[in-house]
Design an enzyme around this catalytic site. Structure first.
Site, PDB file in Angstrom:
ATOM      1  N   TYR A 190      36.576  49.997  29.935  1.00 51.26           N
ATOM      2  CA  TYR A 190      37.236  50.363  31.185  1.00 51.26           C
ATOM      3  C   TYR A 190      38.068  51.625  30.991  1.00 51.26           C
ATOM      4  CZ  TYR A 190      40.109  50.050  35.393  1.00 51.26           C
ATOM      5  OH  TYR A 190      40.746  50.327  36.588  1.00 51.26           O
ATOM      6  N   ALA A 228      35.469  49.470  46.884  1.00 52.06           N
ATOM      7  CA  ALA A 228      35.111  48.408  45.946  1.00 52.06           C
ATOM      8  C   ALA A 228      36.208  47.374  45.960  1.00 52.06           C
ATOM      9  CB  ALA A 228      34.900  48.964  44.546  1.00 52.06           C
TER      10      ALA A 228
END
Length: 362
Positions: free
Chosen positions: A234, A85
């Site tokens: 997160y 990613a």
């Protein structure tokens, strides 16, 4: 050691550990003579162990299983599946594996981006389309891999999004929790059968120092439907990465072949800051040189977790500097919340329910 398959030849000093009670031998470290002269190696080893024997030839390795002797020059036996990613860290990790002879599969959402990254690498590198925001894509990628590879030695879960505005995945999950945790959970579950038969195989999941920041598993609001904070979301996803690793390792303990390990890069110079709050993006160019480290250094904890023969299942690797922000990789500890066994098992059950993925271990 002469490693003809990897195209290398030469002598290496080996540190072999002997179990005090059983006498069993186990490979611990390998050093090139250009790195550490033998006299210095014996001096260092003598501080911790009795130097019983010098393995001047390969005959001393007769008692060792081939899977116990995995040095930095023997990765040619491996098939490594790296989920990409944030390009810098993932590419550095994949490149190091490929350059040392591993067959590397880059699993990535943007196939063109993956092909460009693969073209800059040396070795056997291929690309597999994988979108962790889609369970349909997860299952399709797993089906492709089962058709291409009979076994996988190493799975690196290194995809992720960070501090994004509130969004949802294709399956309706909050984007950070859905990508960073549920996507990796589901993909690991549907490819784990390719790792289980392989002695020494590993699942390495990349977490973050942010698992300590405003982080908790909000079982009453996992998808942040009641309220959303991008930093907290997160942190929750990165805490979930660790809890997943620890629970997976507990379930793997009955099998002597595969282990689950975690790592974090510290504060590495990556492109994840692009979704950070405006204030953080503003000060990042000023603060980063003082607190962060290069992507090369940030990749080292993952590489050590993936390749060091001394790694134990359930360990967590990160930089050795203050706060774990920078430095060389070492075993470190995670937050107290991450070791909550009841929460680990509850998260596992919820994740299985949400993804409809059942692991071949219990």
């Amino acid at each position: 050691i002469t490693d003809a398959k990897a195209g290398t030849s030469g002598h290496h000093w080996l540190l072999i550990r002997r179990h005090r009670k059983t006498g069993e031998l186990a490979f611990y470290r390998a050093y090139s003579p250009t790195q550490v002269p033998l006299k210095d190696l014996v001096k260092v080893a003598g501080r911790r162990w009795t130097v019983e024997e010098s393995f001047a030839s390969s005959k001393g390795l007769a008692a060792l299983d081939e899977h116990q002797v995995r040095t930095w020059t023997s990765w040619h036996r491996w098939t490594a599946l790296a989920i990409l990613a944030h390009a810098f860290l993932s590419v550095m990790t994949a490149r190091a594996l490929a350059e040392h002879g591993a067959t590397v599969v880059l699993a990535i959402r943007d196939v063109d981006k993956g092909k460009k990254a693969a073209a800059r690498m040396t070795g056997d590198v291929t690309v597999q389309e994988l979108d962790l925001t889609s369970l349909e894509s997860v299952r399709a990628a797993a089906a492709d891999l089962h058709g291409r590879y009979p076994a996988i030695d190493l799975l690196i879960n290194n995809a992720g999004v960070m501090f994004t505005p509130k969004q949802v995945t294709r399956d309706g999950f909050e984007l950070q929790f859905g990508t960073n945790h549920l996507g990796h959970f589901a993909f690991t579950g549907v490819v784990l059968d390719l790792l289980l038969p392989v002695p020494g195989s590993r699942v390495v999941t990349v977490s973050s120092v942010a698992h300590r920041i405003r982080a908790a598993i909000h079982f009453d609001d996992l998808q942040s439907e009641q309220s959303y904070n991008r930093v907290g979301a997160y942190g929750q996803s990165k805490l979930a990465n660790l809890m997943f690793t620890y629970e997976l390792q507990r379930r793997l303990q009955g099998r002597a072949t595969t282990m689950a390990v975690a790592a974090h890069p510290g504060l590495a110079d990556t492109d994840l800051v692009r979704s950070s709050p405006a204030a953080l993006r503003l000060i990042s160019p000023l603060v980063a040189p003082l607190m962060s480290q290069s992507a090369d250094m940030g990749a080292l904890p993952t590489l050590r977790a993936a390749t060091d023969p001394a790694v134990l299942g359930g360990q967590y690797y990160g930089p050795d500097g203050r706060g774990g922000h920078r430095g060389h990789p070492q075993v470190t500890s995670s937050s107290p919340d991450s070791y909550d066994l009841t929460a680990q098992q509850r998260l596992w059950a919820v994740s299985e329910h949400l993804t409809d993925v059942k692991f071949p271990v219990s």
